[in-house]
Write an enzyme that holds these catalytic residues in place. Structure first.
Site, short mmCIF file in Angstrom:
data_model
loop_
_atom_site.label_atom_id
_atom_site.label_comp_id
_atom_site.label_asym_id
_atom_site.label_seq_id
_atom_site.Cartn_x
_atom_site.Cartn_y
_atom_site.Cartn_z
N ASN A 12 0.98 -1.23 -0.04
CA ASN A 12 0.14 0.05 0.06
C ASN A 12 0.90 1.05 0.05
O ASN A 12 1.32 1.73 0.95
CB ASN A 12 -0.90 -0.11 1.35
CG ASN A 12 -1.92 1.05 1.44
OD1 ASN A 12 -1.73 2.12 0.51
ND2 ASN A 12 -2.52 1.10 2.54
N ARG A 98 -2.68 -2.06 -3.30
CA ARG A 98 -3.88 -1.05 -3.14
C ARG A 98 -3.67 0.08 -4.16
O ARG A 98 -2.58 0.75 -4.17
CB ARG A 98 -4.13 -0.67 -1.68
CG ARG A 98 -5.20 0.17 -1.57
CD ARG A 98 -5.14 0.71 -0.19
NE ARG A 98 -6.34 1.24 0.23
CZ ARG A 98 -6.75 1.91 1.39
NH1 ARG A 98 -5.85 1.90 2.34
NH2 ARG A 98 -7.71 2.62 1.50
N HIS A 186 -12.63 3.62 -0.06
CA HIS A 186 -12.45 2.61 1.12
C HIS A 186 -12.99 1.38 0.66
O HIS A 186 -13.75 0.65 1.60
CB HIS A 186 -12.98 3.41 2.42
CG HIS A 186 -12.33 4.39 3.07
ND1 HIS A 186 -13.06 5.48 3.51
CD2 HIS A 186 -11.06 4.40 3.23
CE1 HIS A 186 -12.16 6.25 4.15
NE2 HIS A 186 -10.80 5.68 4.12
N ARG A 246 -8.77 16.53 6.32
CA ARG A 246 -9.64 17.15 5.01
C ARG A 246 -11.11 17.46 5.49
O ARG A 246 -11.45 17.22 6.57
CB ARG A 246 -9.77 15.86 4.35
CG ARG A 246 -8.50 15.26 3.93
CD ARG A 246 -8.91 13.99 2.87
NE ARG A 246 -7.99 12.99 3.03
CZ ARG A 246 -8.01 11.71 2.87
NH1 ARG A 246 -9.29 11.19 2.67
NH2 ARG A 246 -7.29 10.74 3.05
N GLU A 384 -8.04 -4.32 5.45
CA GLU A 384 -8.03 -4.26 3.84
C GLU A 384 -6.75 -4.87 3.33
O GLU A 384 -6.74 -5.55 2.08
CB GLU A 384 -7.80 -2.80 3.66
CG GLU A 384 -8.66 -1.76 3.91
CD GLU A 384 -8.40 -0.22 4.29
OE1 GLU A 384 -7.71 -0.17 5.28
OE2 GLU A 384 -8.89 0.56 3.60
#
Ligand code: AMP
Length: 403
Positions: A12, A98, A186, A246, A384
């Site tokens: 990732n 990913r 996600h 964010r 994940e």
């Protein structure tokens, strides 16, 4: 001599970090065993390698303070060499990556080919801050180890089932046609959590589930009968609930105002929206939820309250997208580890008949619902990396089946 077992490496890659995990596949029961995980942080400045075993015991560390800190080729090679030296009983059979964006065309994990790398490059305008970093190790491995199978797994793919009503913006059709629409992210986390629910509560997995992935990046997803129907992140990872740094959803009029009245350009806006806002911007203190919860500062409290208010509001909006809600799930760093945030969100949803069992919530049980709740509530830790490893094995299996 005994033959080596097959290990699957998951990568990732971000702007300044490269996270990795390795899994061993047990074909007799199709189980995946976590062997190790780690990361190189500080890429570009002072790169630092750290790895730990499945039992979280430190396995290795290393740092660079020279030009190698910025050389992704050298750093990736270090990870591969270290894994090969550490996993003496295993051989890396394939690498799963990913990748943040698969665009409109890609709705499942894909085997890496030169054509796919070109396609992923073509999607950089849709995720300029993430996609180039995701693609970099794919390109390096394809060049240095052309025979090593690689599989790309996408954050957007799970959302390809969303109906146009949820997916499209109220923009002129020409813009929608060229891909200015809500993709959602996600997806690998939602897929993992959904698969867990299918195993643990198949009755509920058939229904309407809202999953709250609350971490440094946060989003929520409406999943009906295992399929994504709507989600809070949209065209970019900026949309939806406020995150570590964010904004979450923001009236686009604010951007026009900042451009016109403060002469803010692209870079300044990008910095404001991605790196200076969210929990950090509101609190003026930290992007870290744990730090804010432990702080007595009124601005920290305000940031935490705003986060819970917005998450609860989105749960209700996503329930409306599905015509109701049969289960609520919390996952990711905040969702899994903060009983106070779960309680504050659920308190705002009391009008839906959702109630927590305070004791079960406090000890992070799987089912944290009160006995008289109308809608059950769960905590399902996401993984994940394991989802990527599973996809990688499946894709290779399909390729072998077609060979
Ligand atoms: P993630 O991006 O999923 O790794 O989540 C990171 C976020 O989870 C950070 O904001 C952390 O502060 C938050 N987090 C992790 N553990 C806790 C905890 N025990 N209480 C509150 N927040 C936590």
């Amino acid at each position: 001599m005994t033959s080596k077992q097959s290990a699957y490496l998951v990568l990732n890659a971000g702007s300044s970090s490269l996270k990795f995990s390795a899994f061993r596949h047990h074909p007799h029961n199709d189980a995946l065993e976590t062997l190790l995980s780690g990361q190189i942080s500080g890429i570009g400045s002072r790169a630092r390698f750290e790895a730990k075993g499945a039992d979280r015991r430190p396995l290795g560390e290393h740092s660079w303070d020279d030009k190698d800190s910025a050389c992704r080729d050298t750093l990736l090679q270090y990870v591969l060499n270290w894994i090969n030296a550490t996993l003496v009983d295993d051989e890396i059979a394939a690498v799963g990556h990913r990748v943040v964006h698969g665009g409109l065309a890609i709705s499942r994990p894909m085997p890496v080919s030169p054509a796919l790398i070109d396609e992923l490059d073509g999607l950089i305008p849709l995720a300029p801050l993430h996609q180039p970093h995701n693609v970099a190790p794919i390109r390096i491995l394809a060049k240095n180890f052309p025979a090593l199978p690689q599989v790309a797994c996408f954050d957007t793919a799970f959302h390809s089932t969303q109906p146009p009503l949820a997916r499209n913006f109220a923009l002129p059709q020409a813009l929608t046609d060229e891909g200015v629409c809500s993709y959602g992210f996600h997806g690998l986390s939602y897929e993992y959590v959904t698969a867990h629910l299918v195993e643990s509560r198949p009755d509920l997995a058939e229904g309407r589930v809202v999953i709250c992935h609350l971490g440094n990046g946060s989003s929520l997803c409406a999943v009906k009968a295992g399929k994504s129907m709507d989600t809070t992140m949209g065209f970019s990872v900026l949309d939806g609930v406020p995150m570590g740094t964010r904004t979450g959803s923001l009236d686009p009029g604010v951007i026009l105002y900042l451009m016109r009245e403060k002469q803010m350009g692209l870079e300044a806006l990008e910095d404001l929206l991605y790196r200076q806002s969210g929990l950090l911007g509101v609190s003026g203190l930290s992007n870290d939820m744990k730090v804010l919860q432990e702080s007595a500062e009124p601005a920290a409290k305000q940031a935490v309250e705003m986060f819970c208010f917005r998450v609860a509001k989105e749960v209700a909006a996503l329930a409306a997208s599905m015509g109701g809600i049969d289960a609520l799930v919390f996952t990711a760093g905040i969702g899994e580890n903060s009983p106070e945030i779960r309680a504050a969100v659920v308190e705002r949803l009391a009008w839906l008949g959702i109630k927590l069992n305070a004791e079960a919530n406090g000890r992070k049980a799987y089912d944290i619902s009160a006995s008289d709740t109308q809608i059950p509530v769960f905590v399902i830790p996401t993984n994940e990396e394991m989802m990527i490893a599973k996809h990688t094995i499946n894709v290779l299996g399909q390729l072998a089946g077609h060979a």
